[in-house]
Design an enzyme around this catalytic site. Sequence first.
Site, mmCIF file in Angstrom:
data_model
loop_
_atom_site.group_PDB
_atom_site.id
_atom_site.type_symbol
_atom_site.label_atom_id
_atom_site.label_comp_id
_atom_site.label_asym_id
_atom_site.label_seq_id
_atom_site.Cartn_x
_atom_site.Cartn_y
_atom_site.Cartn_z
ATOM 1 N N ARG A 150 0.834 -1.213 0.000
ATOM 2 C CA ARG A 150 0.000 0.000 0.000
ATOM 3 C C ARG A 150 0.864 1.257 0.000
ATOM 4 O O ARG A 150 0.591 2.231 0.710
ATOM 5 C CB ARG A 150 -0.944 0.011 1.220
ATOM 6 C CG ARG A 150 -1.878 -1.159 1.316
ATOM 7 C CD ARG A 150 -2.868 -1.205 0.162
ATOM 8 N NE ARG A 150 -3.706 -2.358 0.280
ATOM 9 C CZ ARG A 150 -3.391 -3.556 -0.238
ATOM 10 N NH1 ARG A 150 -2.281 -3.718 -0.953
ATOM 11 N NH2 ARG A 150 -4.190 -4.578 -0.067
ATOM 12 N N SER B 95 -10.568 -0.616 3.817
ATOM 13 C CA SER B 95 -9.755 -0.820 5.027
ATOM 14 C C SER B 95 -9.307 0.533 5.561
ATOM 15 O O SER B 95 -8.670 1.303 4.841
ATOM 16 C CB SER B 95 -8.510 -1.644 4.697
ATOM 17 O OG SER B 95 -8.893 -2.860 4.129
ATOM 18 N N GLU C 81 -4.864 3.739 6.458
ATOM 19 C CA GLU C 81 -4.549 3.482 5.045
ATOM 20 C C GLU C 81 -4.924 4.676 4.148
ATOM 21 O O GLU C 81 -4.146 5.061 3.280
ATOM 22 C CB GLU C 81 -5.272 2.218 4.565
ATOM 23 C CG GLU C 81 -4.882 1.849 3.149
ATOM 24 C CD GLU C 81 -5.620 0.630 2.623
ATOM 25 O OE1 GLU C 81 -5.388 -0.472 3.147
ATOM 26 O OE2 GLU C 81 -6.422 0.791 1.685
#
Length: 341
Positions: free
Chosen positions: A166, A240, A336
């Site tokens: 990520r 998320s 995130e």
Amino acid sequence: MIQPVQTDADLRHLNTLHLPAHAARLQPVDDASDLPTLTQAARDAGGPVLVLGGGSNIVFGRNVDGTVLHMRTLGIDLLAQSGNDVLVSVAAGENWHDWVARALAHGWHGLENLALIPGTVGAAPVQNIGAYGVELIDRLDHVDAWDMTDRRWLRLSADECRAGYRDSVFKHELAQRAIITRVAFRLTTEARVRCDYADLQRELSSRGVTQVTPQHVFDAVCAVRRAKLPDPAVLGNAGSFFRNPVLPAADAARLLAAHPDAAHYPAAHGAVKVAAAWLIDQCGWKGARRGDAGVHDRQALVLVNHGEASAADLLGLAADIQASVQARFGVTLEPEPLILR
Ligand SMILES: Cc1cc2nc3c(=O)[nH]c(=O)nc-3n(C[C@H](O)[C@H](O)[C@H](O)COP(=O)(O)OP(=O)(O)OC[C@H]3O[C@@H](n4cnc5c(N)ncnc54)[C@H](O)[C@@H]3O)c2cc1C
């Protein structure tokens, strides 16, 4: 033709958490070749410049006191085909899932595991989107971008994107600087599939599939995601909310000695990725609700807006979740999405 800039623009319908926020200026971008003009105009108008795609990985904690460039450019170009290999360039504003579905329809395989991820193609390299055992970097050839600072066009190879979990160069040196205009994918016409992820295997076997095709993988991924994740059109969310923490081997060993049932996976260089959802669930947060801010009842990693939650409600809940995971497990959870505080 350049679309007119909208002043004091409401961003609620442009972010999947449906948080209330305004932008001093909202500028649609329908043609990448307008970016030199549009970025100069945004600079001249003052304030920060924010690039926005589908708004599915962003938390508007405040108004944007500058210009939001809303990427809406469209187009899919086959650049080269040699044997089974195809090289396809896709404009930043294309919807990610629609592109995955169209690639599959063309017989260009390799993106099926990434089906149903919300957002645009242009945002995909930013956090190196990933799901069900595949990451964008596995299929990336290069990225084209406009550098707002040096005012020049860039082409970055897959290596130069420095993709991680990520993560990419677009979250570091090129953050608030590179506007991704096109993403080029290296795909195959071979019916090669990747289906070793447990949830996916379960879904495929429940469907009685033995000879797995890319279409089977696409259908199974869509089914698993629809069963597990809330649809942002129905229940506001940004997917998320926290990244899975990656712990050095020694820290992971300590955690797993105390909690042998903690869900975890091997990561690079002997590190261990621990499932943030497991940590949050253990702290009793799954299904929790405070006013209109809440934790999804099927997936503890997803924070939701039940209707009228403010950014403060949501970020307060996120902070309390982080504090309880830290206190109980000594593990730090990092958000995130991009959070504008
Ligand atoms: C229900 C749900 C499920 C999700 N599942 C996953 C998943 O499985 N895997 C995963 O990795 N992610 C997942 N996400 C997160 C999200 O879908 C991805 O991060 C997606 O790539 C964000 O795209 P976007 O266009 O909405 O980006 P935005 O939210 O608009 O922007 C995100 C960031 O990218 C920047 N950005 C956007 N476009 C550009 C551009 N053209 N050039 C430069 N910077 C740009 C923005 O400035 C911002 O920093 C999920 C989200 C939701 C709501």
